[in-house]
Design a protein around this motif. Sequence first.
Motif, PDB file in Angstrom:
ATOM      1  N   ASP A   1       0.818  -1.213   0.000  1.00 11.60           N
ATOM      2  CA  ASP A   1       0.000   0.000   0.000  1.00 11.60           C
ATOM      3  C   ASP A   1       0.852   1.265   0.000  1.00 11.60           C
ATOM      4  O   ASP A   1       0.316   2.370  -0.128  1.00 11.60           O
ATOM      5  CB  ASP A   1      -0.919   0.024   1.227  1.00 11.60           C
ATOM      6  CG  ASP A   1      -1.987  -1.054   1.147  1.00 11.60           C
ATOM      7  OD1 ASP A   1      -2.259  -1.542   0.035  1.00 11.60           O
ATOM      8  OD2 ASP A   1      -2.556  -1.411   2.194  1.00 11.60           O
ATOM      9  N   GLU A   2       2.156   1.105   0.177  1.00  7.71           N
ATOM     10  CA  GLU A   2       3.083   2.230   0.089  1.00  7.71           C
ATOM     11  C   GLU A   2       4.123   1.882  -0.971  1.00  7.71           C
ATOM     12  O   GLU A   2       4.989   1.039  -0.749  1.00  7.71           O
ATOM     13  CB  GLU A   2       3.744   2.524   1.437  1.00  7.71           C
ATOM     14  CG  GLU A   2       2.764   3.043   2.489  1.00  7.71           C
ATOM     15  CD  GLU A   2       3.463   3.650   3.681  1.00  7.71           C
ATOM     16  OE1 GLU A   2       4.715   3.507   3.778  1.00  7.71           O
ATOM     17  OE2 GLU A   2       2.789   4.264   4.506  1.00  7.71           O
TER      18      GLU A   2
ATOM     19  N   ARG B   1       7.135   2.745  -3.272  1.00 11.66           N
ATOM     20  CA  ARG B   1       8.296   3.635  -3.357  1.00 11.66           C
ATOM     21  C   ARG B   1       8.905   3.543  -4.737  1.00 11.66           C
ATOM     22  O   ARG B   1       9.142   2.449  -5.258  1.00 11.66           O
ATOM     23  CB  ARG B   1       9.324   3.272  -2.283  1.00 11.66           C
ATOM     24  CG  ARG B   1       8.753   3.418  -0.884  1.00 11.66           C
ATOM     25  CD  ARG B   1       9.757   3.087   0.210  1.00 11.66           C
ATOM     26  NE  ARG B   1       9.109   3.191   1.515  1.00 11.66           N
ATOM     27  CZ  ARG B   1       8.953   4.335   2.172  1.00 11.66           C
ATOM     28  NH1 ARG B   1       9.453   5.457   1.664  1.00 11.66           N
ATOM     29  NH2 ARG B   1       8.339   4.373   3.340  1.00 11.66           N
TER      30      ARG B   1
ATOM     31  N   VAL C   1       6.478   8.589  -2.669  1.00  8.92           N
ATOM     32  CA  VAL C   1       5.842   7.353  -2.231  1.00  8.92           C
ATOM     33  C   VAL C   1       4.363   7.445  -2.595  1.00  8.92           C
ATOM     34  O   VAL C   1       3.682   8.405  -2.224  1.00  8.92           O
ATOM     35  CB  VAL C   1       5.993   7.137  -0.713  1.00  8.92           C
ATOM     36  CG1 VAL C   1       5.298   5.839  -0.292  1.00  8.92           C
ATOM     37  CG2 VAL C   1       7.466   7.115  -0.316  1.00  8.92           C
TER      38      VAL C   1
ATOM     39  N   ARG D   1       0.680   6.384  -2.136  1.00  6.51           N
ATOM     40  CA  ARG D   1      -0.180   5.796  -1.101  1.00  6.51           C
ATOM     41  C   ARG D   1      -1.626   5.853  -1.595  1.00  6.51           C
ATOM     42  O   ARG D   1      -2.358   6.813  -1.339  1.00  6.51           O
ATOM     43  CB  ARG D   1      -0.023   6.553   0.214  1.00  6.51           C
ATOM     44  CG  ARG D   1       1.399   6.472   0.803  1.00  6.51           C
ATOM     45  CD  ARG D   1       1.492   7.217   2.129  1.00  6.51           C
ATOM     46  NE  ARG D   1       2.791   7.024   2.773  1.00  6.51           N
ATOM     47  CZ  ARG D   1       3.851   7.808   2.558  1.00  6.51           C
ATOM     48  NH1 ARG D   1       3.769   8.852   1.712  1.00  6.51           N
ATOM     49  NH2 ARG D   1       4.996   7.568   3.177  1.00  6.51           N
TER      50      ARG D   1
END
Length: 341
Positions: A81-82, A84, A91, A93
Amino acid sequence: MPAMQADTKALPFPVLIGDIGGTNARFSLVHDDQAAAGEPQIVKTADFATIDEAIRVAVLERSPVRPKSAVLAVAGPVESDEIRLTNCPWVVRPKAMFSSLGLSDIVVLNDFEAQALAVVALGEEHMEKIGGDAPEPNAGRVVLGPGTGLGVAGLVHAFGGWVPVPGEGGHMDIGPRTPRDYQVFPHIEPLEGRVSGEQILSGRGLVNVYRAIAIADGKAALLSQPAEITAAALDGGDAMAAEALETFATCLGRTAGDLAMVFMSRGGVFLTGGIAQKILPALRKDNFRAAFEDKAPHGELLRAMPVYVITHPLAALEGLAAYARTPSLFGVETDGRRWQT
């Protein structure tokens, strides 16, 4: 075990599409399933602290139309869910975007999946062929492109549609082959002890090669930017720059040939991104195609495979727009990569 099913559920329109690389982010809106992508908005990732801020400034503040959903292609693996990015501090989200941007449905893909979708979406008028025979219909394809990094994706035809295969092929090792390579490669800056494709086949990689040639020959490296080296090489004004670009093209040919064998790309190998477009004169020279084909014992196989340079300046957005309009045409697996309110 049941077979995985591609997610063909339509996204609610208007759809925000975004191609987010390490240096630039490109956004547009697709208003309905018959519409082309709207006017693109291109921003530098370094100019914004977050992707949410970039979308607000570049899209939401410029248009009265509010997107209901988004398809975002990012330069990095989509694993949580994050998300990078590999070469950018942003990032992504998706769950936070529901409240911050007013979206209700978000799909996040790898940036070179979008480039693979573009191979299907774009016509031949947006490509220049470099050698090989005619492509075989519905045969495997591969897409690669040097940029901030080196992106790679495959494309296979199955179950009546095109299935993009994302990956991180730009991080494969690459090594010396010729006597001159063995003089130059020891001076190429490694990454944690090894030389991956990205250390040569990227913007910074071209600079790495140029500096390595200078060190090998005991000369000063007077140029420091990829654009400077490319310009000096193409106008014939700098012998080291010319050798650096020739080495770059040869290594790109080798890597493209390796990937062509991995994906059995009788449908074509497609080079994409701004660098490939800018160095087209170098790619037309014999060394690129010779390196691509030099894959004994499979040289005959490689000689038949066509290579194309995609010349459309916003190919990834075209691929994302095609997916947004008709997801049923593409076997995109969205498990763990689609978020809905």
